[in-house]
Design a protein around this motif. Structure first.
Motif, PDB file in Angstrom:
ATOM      1  N   ASP A  21      77.084  46.813  26.794  1.00  0.00           N
ATOM      2  CA  ASP A  21      77.937  45.751  27.325  1.00  0.00           C
ATOM      3  C   ASP A  21      79.321  45.784  26.677  1.00  0.00           C
ATOM      4  O   ASP A  21      80.339  45.541  27.329  1.00  0.00           O
ATOM      5  N   TYR A  22      79.351  46.087  25.384  1.00  0.00           N
ATOM      6  CA  TYR A  22      80.616  46.108  24.653  1.00  0.00           C
ATOM      7  C   TYR A  22      81.445  47.346  25.036  1.00  0.00           C
ATOM      8  O   TYR A  22      82.657  47.268  25.213  1.00  0.00           O
ATOM      9  N   THR A  23      80.753  48.487  25.187  1.00  0.00           N
ATOM     10  CA  THR A  23      81.455  49.743  25.453  1.00  0.00           C
ATOM     11  C   THR A  23      81.797  49.916  26.925  1.00  0.00           C
ATOM     12  O   THR A  23      82.875  50.378  27.284  1.00  0.00           O
ATOM     13  N   PHE A  24      80.839  49.538  27.804  1.00  0.00           N
ATOM     14  CA  PHE A  24      81.016  49.692  29.257  1.00  0.00           C
ATOM     15  C   PHE A  24      80.723  48.367  29.967  1.00  0.00           C
ATOM     16  O   PHE A  24      79.684  48.226  30.620  1.00  0.00           O
ATOM     17  N   PRO A  25      81.591  47.367  29.833  1.00  0.00           N
ATOM     18  CA  PRO A  25      81.321  46.097  30.519  1.00  0.00           C
ATOM     19  C   PRO A  25      81.291  46.273  32.040  1.00  0.00           C
ATOM     20  O   PRO A  25      80.632  45.537  32.742  1.00  0.00           O
ATOM     21  N   ASP A  26      81.983  47.266  32.524  1.00  0.00           N
ATOM     22  CA  ASP A  26      82.022  47.570  33.950  1.00  0.00           C
ATOM     23  C   ASP A  26      82.552  48.990  34.089  1.00  0.00           C
ATOM     24  O   ASP A  26      83.458  49.403  33.363  1.00  0.00           O
ATOM     25  N   CYS A  27      81.983  49.763  35.011  1.00  0.00           N
ATOM     26  CA  CYS A  27      82.467  51.129  35.194  1.00  0.00           C
ATOM     27  C   CYS A  27      82.270  51.551  36.640  1.00  0.00           C
ATOM     28  O   CYS A  27      81.469  50.972  37.372  1.00  0.00           O
ATOM     29  N   VAL A  28      83.022  52.554  37.051  1.00  0.00           N
ATOM     30  CA  VAL A  28      82.891  53.130  38.393  1.00  0.00           C
ATOM     31  C   VAL A  28      82.394  54.557  38.239  1.00  0.00           C
ATOM     32  O   VAL A  28      82.967  55.357  37.496  1.00  0.00           O
ATOM     33  N   VAL A  29      81.301  54.863  38.938  1.00  0.00           N
ATOM     34  CA  VAL A  29      80.671  56.180  38.839  1.00  0.00           C
ATOM     35  C   VAL A  29      80.570  56.782  40.246  1.00  0.00           C
ATOM     36  O   VAL A  29      80.194  56.099  41.195  1.00  0.00           O
ATOM     37  N   MET A  72      74.536  61.048  51.045  1.00  0.00           N
ATOM     38  CA  MET A  72      75.869  60.442  51.123  1.00  0.00           C
ATOM     39  C   MET A  72      76.513  60.408  49.740  1.00  0.00           C
ATOM     40  O   MET A  72      75.838  60.191  48.725  1.00  0.00           O
ATOM     41  N   LYS A  73      77.830  60.606  49.713  1.00  0.00           N
ATOM     42  CA  LYS A  73      78.575  60.474  48.458  1.00  0.00           C
ATOM     43  C   LYS A  73      79.185  59.080  48.389  1.00  0.00           C
ATOM     44  O   LYS A  73      79.802  58.626  49.360  1.00  0.00           O
ATOM     45  N   ILE A  74      78.989  58.410  47.241  1.00  0.00           N
ATOM     46  CA  ILE A  74      79.484  57.051  47.092  1.00  0.00           C
ATOM     47  C   ILE A  74      80.100  56.862  45.703  1.00  0.00           C
ATOM     48  O   ILE A  74      79.860  57.636  44.781  1.00  0.00           O
ATOM     49  N   ALA A  75      80.907  55.814  45.591  1.00  0.00           N
ATOM     50  CA  ALA A  75      81.421  55.347  44.299  1.00  0.00           C
ATOM     51  C   ALA A  75      80.807  53.977  44.065  1.00  0.00           C
ATOM     52  O   ALA A  75      80.861  53.122  44.945  1.00  0.00           O
ATOM     53  N   VAL A  76      80.211  53.778  42.891  1.00  0.00           N
ATOM     54  CA  VAL A  76      79.580  52.489  42.587  1.00  0.00           C
ATOM     55  C   VAL A  76      80.306  51.819  41.426  1.00  0.00           C
ATOM     56  O   VAL A  76      80.702  52.479  40.463  1.00  0.00           O
TER      57      VAL A  76
END
Length: 370
Positions: A21-29, A72-76
């Motif tokens: 949570d501290y390092t990656f509170p939110d990310c796009v993969v 399918m290719k997606i970004a999450v």
């Protein structure tokens, strides 16, 4: 050598999740979908992979906004998490977007077939532009060229329209949700007669947010008629299919919602000229008696028509003088904001927008005469 910390399994997972949570509170993969599975119509599990690695993904079924299939290719946009029961590292997905024209087109066709079957695009549901239109709600990015084109054309045509604007994203993750909230706001406020959703041209990926299922359903459910002007003439989104009226571009939307000032005035002149001609012909018929009185009445009617024409010209000049762009061309500026100390204001000139903060206010002394 310091002794290594010791944890129970549950404590270790809790500490690891705290670190995530501290390092990656939110990310796009980014990745390719594999092993897509819907469980009990409530939970969705799938893998996201590239050529070297695989990661598990989880989301609730209500977050499925456009169809997803294996390959399918997606970004999450997601939060990394380790589940307590399985100890499995997983991405908990908040939202996602399809990548690539082929994937977007396939999802478009799947969702279109589903919503068509439900009758969401039925022509019988469509409403027309309200008569005597005075108040328009606009949903768009105010920084976009499409919005600027819309406002320019509205101002150049018939005046008197009140424009209420909801500034939203119009592409990318989160754009559909912002447009939905703007639609809900205008419907709850219930002060506009029609809602215009506008966005200029772009790629299929740029416009993909307008194929979002929740957004399409929100447009179809709007109590207030919706007109869309999205992309170029060749672009047709699912939002277009759900809307009451479809314009080809933002500029075309403005044209459909406003009258052409010059054309309307020309039509009025034509009608008055036709009426004048009919009156003159009626007075020339041999059956009428007492021609002196009738000619006098004829002249009075013609004079009245001329007075109406002069009044129309005066009204046209007033409309042109009230146009904000006319005022700005004279060198004036339009001030927006609250006139009090330390408040922020904006000054709009013909070519610039200036932000400033009020540091001093002085009252002007006026000469008075008894």
């Amino acid at each position: 050598m310091a002794e290594s910390p010791k944890y129970s399994v549950s404590d270790f997972i809790a500490v690891a999740n705290h670190a995530l949570d501290y390092t990656f509170p939110d990310c796009v993969v980014y990745g390719e979908v594999a092993n897509f599975n819907v469980n009990q119509n409530r939970w969705i599990f799938f893998d996201l992979k590239d050529q070297e690695s695989v990661i598990s993904c989880f989301m609730v079924a209500s977050s499925l906004r456009t169809p997803i299939e294996n390959g399918m290719k997606i970004a999450v946009q997601a939060t990394p998490k380790i589940f307590n029961r399985s100890g499995r590292f997983t991405l908990t997905i908040k939202q996602y977007a399809l990548i690539g024209e082929g994937n977007i087109k396939k999802a478009y066709e799947l969702l279109k077939a589903k919503l068509t079957k439900e009758g969401l695009f039925d022509p019988a549901r469509k409403r027309s532009i309200p008569a005597n239109l005075e108040r328009i709600g606009v949903i768009s990015s105010t920084q976009a060229a499409g919005y600027a084109d819309f406002i320019k054309i509205i101002n150049a045509r018939w005046g008197g329209l009140e424009i209420r604007v909801a500034n939203t994203k119009v592409q990318g993750l989160g754009a559909a949700d912002q447009v939905i909230r703007a639609l809900e706001f205008f419907n709850q406020e219930n002060k506009v007669q029609i809602i215009a959703i506008i966005r200029g041209g772009g790629s299929k990926e740029d416009l993909a947010c307008f194929d979002d299922e929740k957004l399409v359903r929100a447009i179809a459910a709007s109590k207030i008629p919706v007109i869309t002007g999205i992309g170029h003439e060749i672009d047709t989104s699912l939002a277009d299919l759900a809307a009451d009226i479809v314009a080809s571009t933002p500029s075309n939307t403005a044209e459909m919602l406003s009258k052409d000032k010059k054309l309307e005035i020309a039509n009025l002149y034509r009608l008055l000229s036709r009426a004048k001609l009919q009156i003159e012909r009626s007075f020339d018929t041999p059956r009428l008696e007492n021609k002196r009185n009738l000619l006098r009445a004829k002249q009075q009617i013609i004079n009245q028509i001329l007075r109406e024409l002069n009044q129309l010209k005066s009204t046209q000049k007033v409309i042109e003088n009230l146009n904000p762009e006319t005022i700005l061309k004279k060198g004036y500026a339009i001030l927006k904001g609250e006139l009090k100390l330390d408040s922020e204001i904006s000054l709009e000139t013909l070519d610039s927008e200036i932000s400033a903060r009020i540091t001093q206010i002085k009252s002007k002394e006026r000469n008075t005469h008894d």
